[in-house]
Design a protein around this motif. Sequence first.
Motif, mmCIF file in Angstrom:
data_model
loop_
_atom_site.group_PDB
_atom_site.id
_atom_site.type_symbol
_atom_site.label_atom_id
_atom_site.label_comp_id
_atom_site.label_asym_id
_atom_site.label_seq_id
_atom_site.Cartn_x
_atom_site.Cartn_y
_atom_site.Cartn_z
ATOM 1 N N GLN A 1 0.811 -1.215 0.000
ATOM 2 C CA GLN A 1 0.000 0.000 0.000
ATOM 3 C C GLN A 1 0.846 1.268 0.000
ATOM 4 N N ILE A 2 2.083 1.167 0.480
ATOM 5 C CA ILE A 2 2.980 2.316 0.561
ATOM 6 C C ILE A 2 4.406 1.779 0.499
ATOM 7 N N ILE A 3 5.298 2.508 -0.152
ATOM 8 C CA ILE A 3 6.694 2.093 -0.223
ATOM 9 C C ILE A 3 7.582 3.218 0.279
ATOM 10 N N LEU A 4 8.854 2.893 0.462
ATOM 11 C CA LEU A 4 9.813 3.851 1.013
ATOM 12 C C LEU A 4 10.913 4.149 0.020
ATOM 13 N N GLY A 5 11.324 5.418 -0.056
ATOM 14 C CA GLY A 5 12.492 5.826 -0.824
ATOM 15 C C GLY A 5 13.469 6.528 0.103
ATOM 16 N N ASN A 6 14.669 6.803 -0.375
ATOM 17 C CA ASN A 6 15.677 7.411 0.498
ATOM 18 C C ASN A 6 16.238 8.694 -0.087
ATOM 19 N N THR A 7 16.196 9.739 0.701
ATOM 20 C CA THR A 7 16.604 11.061 0.255
ATOM 21 C C THR A 7 18.080 11.100 -0.121
ATOM 22 N N TYR A 8 18.925 10.499 0.705
ATOM 23 C CA TYR A 8 20.366 10.506 0.435
ATOM 24 C C TYR A 8 20.665 9.895 -0.935
ATOM 25 N N HIS A 9 20.151 8.707 -1.164
ATOM 26 C CA HIS A 9 20.456 7.998 -2.409
ATOM 27 C C HIS A 9 19.817 8.671 -3.623
ATOM 28 N N LEU A 10 18.576 9.124 -3.493
ATOM 29 C CA LEU A 10 17.903 9.757 -4.627
ATOM 30 C C LEU A 10 18.512 11.116 -4.959
ATOM 31 N N TYR A 11 19.000 11.810 -3.936
ATOM 32 C CA TYR A 11 19.686 13.081 -4.152
ATOM 33 C C TYR A 11 20.957 12.872 -4.968
ATOM 34 N N LEU A 12 21.714 11.809 -4.651
ATOM 35 C CA LEU A 12 22.959 11.554 -5.366
ATOM 36 C C LEU A 12 22.707 10.989 -6.757
ATOM 37 N N ARG A 13 21.672 10.142 -6.879
ATOM 38 C CA ARG A 13 21.387 9.478 -8.151
ATOM 39 C C ARG A 13 19.923 9.045 -8.172
ATOM 40 N N PRO A 14 19.116 9.529 -9.082
ATOM 41 C CA PRO A 14 19.452 10.274 -10.306
ATOM 42 C C PRO A 14 19.625 11.769 -10.106
ATOM 43 N N GLY A 15 19.322 12.281 -8.896
ATOM 44 C CA GLY A 15 19.416 13.705 -8.646
ATOM 45 C C GLY A 15 18.047 14.363 -8.682
ATOM 46 N N THR A 16 17.898 15.425 -7.895
ATOM 47 C CA THR A 16 16.593 16.066 -7.786
ATOM 48 C C THR A 16 16.170 16.777 -9.066
ATOM 49 N N GLU A 17 17.130 17.203 -9.880
ATOM 50 C CA GLU A 17 16.759 17.854 -11.150
ATOM 51 C C GLU A 17 16.036 16.865 -12.059
ATOM 52 N N VAL A 18 16.549 15.648 -12.146
ATOM 53 C CA VAL A 18 15.903 14.620 -12.961
ATOM 54 C C VAL A 18 14.519 14.305 -12.424
ATOM 55 N N ILE B 1 4.217 7.274 -0.973
ATOM 56 C CA ILE B 1 5.653 7.072 -0.776
ATOM 57 C C ILE B 1 6.082 7.815 0.479
ATOM 58 N N LEU B 2 6.912 7.176 1.283
ATOM 59 C CA LEU B 2 7.570 7.820 2.418
ATOM 60 C C LEU B 2 9.057 7.897 2.106
ATOM 61 N N THR B 3 9.678 9.039 2.392
ATOM 62 C CA THR B 3 11.125 9.150 2.213
ATOM 63 C C THR B 3 11.825 9.371 3.545
ATOM 64 N N ASP B 4 12.847 8.551 3.795
ATOM 65 C CA ASP B 4 13.756 8.785 4.912
ATOM 66 C C ASP B 4 14.634 9.984 4.546
ATOM 67 N N SER B 5 14.983 10.788 5.534
ATOM 68 C CA SER B 5 15.706 12.036 5.255
ATOM 69 C C SER B 5 17.176 11.830 4.940
ATOM 70 N N GLY B 6 17.698 10.630 5.180
ATOM 71 C CA GLY B 6 19.124 10.393 4.985
ATOM 72 C C GLY B 6 19.905 10.360 6.279
ATOM 73 N N GLY B 7 19.228 10.552 7.406
ATOM 74 C CA GLY B 7 19.919 10.541 8.696
ATOM 75 C C GLY B 7 20.621 9.237 8.987
ATOM 76 N N TYR B 8 19.985 8.125 8.635
ATOM 77 C CA TYR B 8 20.620 6.831 8.881
ATOM 78 C C TYR B 8 21.859 6.658 8.015
ATOM 79 N N GLN B 9 21.817 7.143 6.770
ATOM 80 C CA GLN B 9 22.984 7.044 5.912
ATOM 81 C C GLN B 9 24.126 7.894 6.464
ATOM 82 N N VAL B 10 23.778 9.032 7.078
ATOM 83 C CA VAL B 10 24.794 9.847 7.737
ATOM 84 C C VAL B 10 25.472 9.030 8.838
ATOM 85 N N PHE B 11 24.666 8.287 9.603
ATOM 86 C CA PHE B 11 25.198 7.429 10.666
ATOM 87 C C PHE B 11 26.093 6.343 10.085
ATOM 88 N N SER B 12 25.644 5.702 9.015
ATOM 89 C CA SER B 12 26.379 4.572 8.462
ATOM 90 C C SER B 12 27.651 5.005 7.742
#
Length: 376
Positions: A55-72, A89-100
């Motif tokens: 019913q709902i999926i998740l995307g990630n801000t960190y990864h989508l920002y880097l590729r394909p990029g927000t302009e695309v 769609i729910l997007t994680d802000s990238g905080g976990y990627q900052v941690f990792s």
Amino acid sequence: MRFTLLHTDTETNARAGLLETDHGPVETPIFMPVGTVGSVKAVQPRELIDDVQAQIILGNTYHLYLRPGTEVLERAGGLHRFMRWPGPILTDSGGYQVFSLAARRKLSEEGVRFKSHLDGSYHTFTPESVIDIQRRIGADIMMVLDECPPGDAAYDYARTSHELTLRWAARCKQRFDETACPYGHGQALFAIVQGVVYPDLRRESARCLVEMDFPGYAIGGLSVGEPAEQMYAMVEVVCAELPAHKPRYLMGVGTPENLIENIARGVDMFDCVMPTRNGRNGMIFTTEGILNIKNRKWRTDFSPLDPGLDRYVSQTFTKAYVRHLFIAGEILGLQIASLQNLSFYLWLMREARRAIMEGRFAAWRAEVLPRIRRRL
């Protein structure tokens, strides 16, 4: 976004609710398949709808920002149109990627400067910029920027970290209130409760965020190395502080058993890479238990992959055939395992919801847990 609490179990804190977004309704409790870069690995959006019944999926801000990029993404009309996913769609802000990426980033009051894992280039996330990025992605539910400390973080570091997350949350909310979705649909911003495994910090974090009046609350910084019992204890502490009329999202959790135990403690929403990642490595979750499809014992087992689950892959393909695909290195094996595991997770959520609505969640939990945790 609107959330309606429909029923609460009398013997536990399990809840059934309805989350309504401009891209459709979500019945809770719910599991969100992880589509980190705009794709749930090895699964087409059509299969997510028809087979998995997501019913709902998740995307990630960190990864989508880097590729394909927000302009695309902006030129495509947002992530929904880009990946042809019609639901929320729910997007994680990238905080976990900052941690990792601890070795590749530098935290400050302003935000976080990090080095891309793709090409080594440097970038900066601030509370304001992650809101702008998520606006352009077009997620129905956005997350504040947070710092996710390790599960064994010392108390003083945990306090400093959670206080920084609170200040970032306030800045995220201000930026959210000053901006709008460029695609015309509504978006909601959830806060993230931090505090590692320290009850007083968790309570303080939750209370401060509730005062800021977000439409929903996530519980972050768990399932990052701490024992399961500590995770459950922290979830109980946080849920006791959060308002009953708003959704609760436990980030990055977890096993089927984790999901059931945290539903019992009052959580409404979950995400985790486990069903797809473990599936690609041969671990398959079924209504009868967990199996390692690579084991020789399945070589001549021509029974359905999961006799108890009424799904195409569960009933059509045999254990012997799926094992053959894995041993032969065929991509179809990864696809079948991913579909089976996601279908199982969503089946588990529907069964939990049904049990809550019918007032028998505690009995259902006692019956289903031994069955789904056993190794076949």
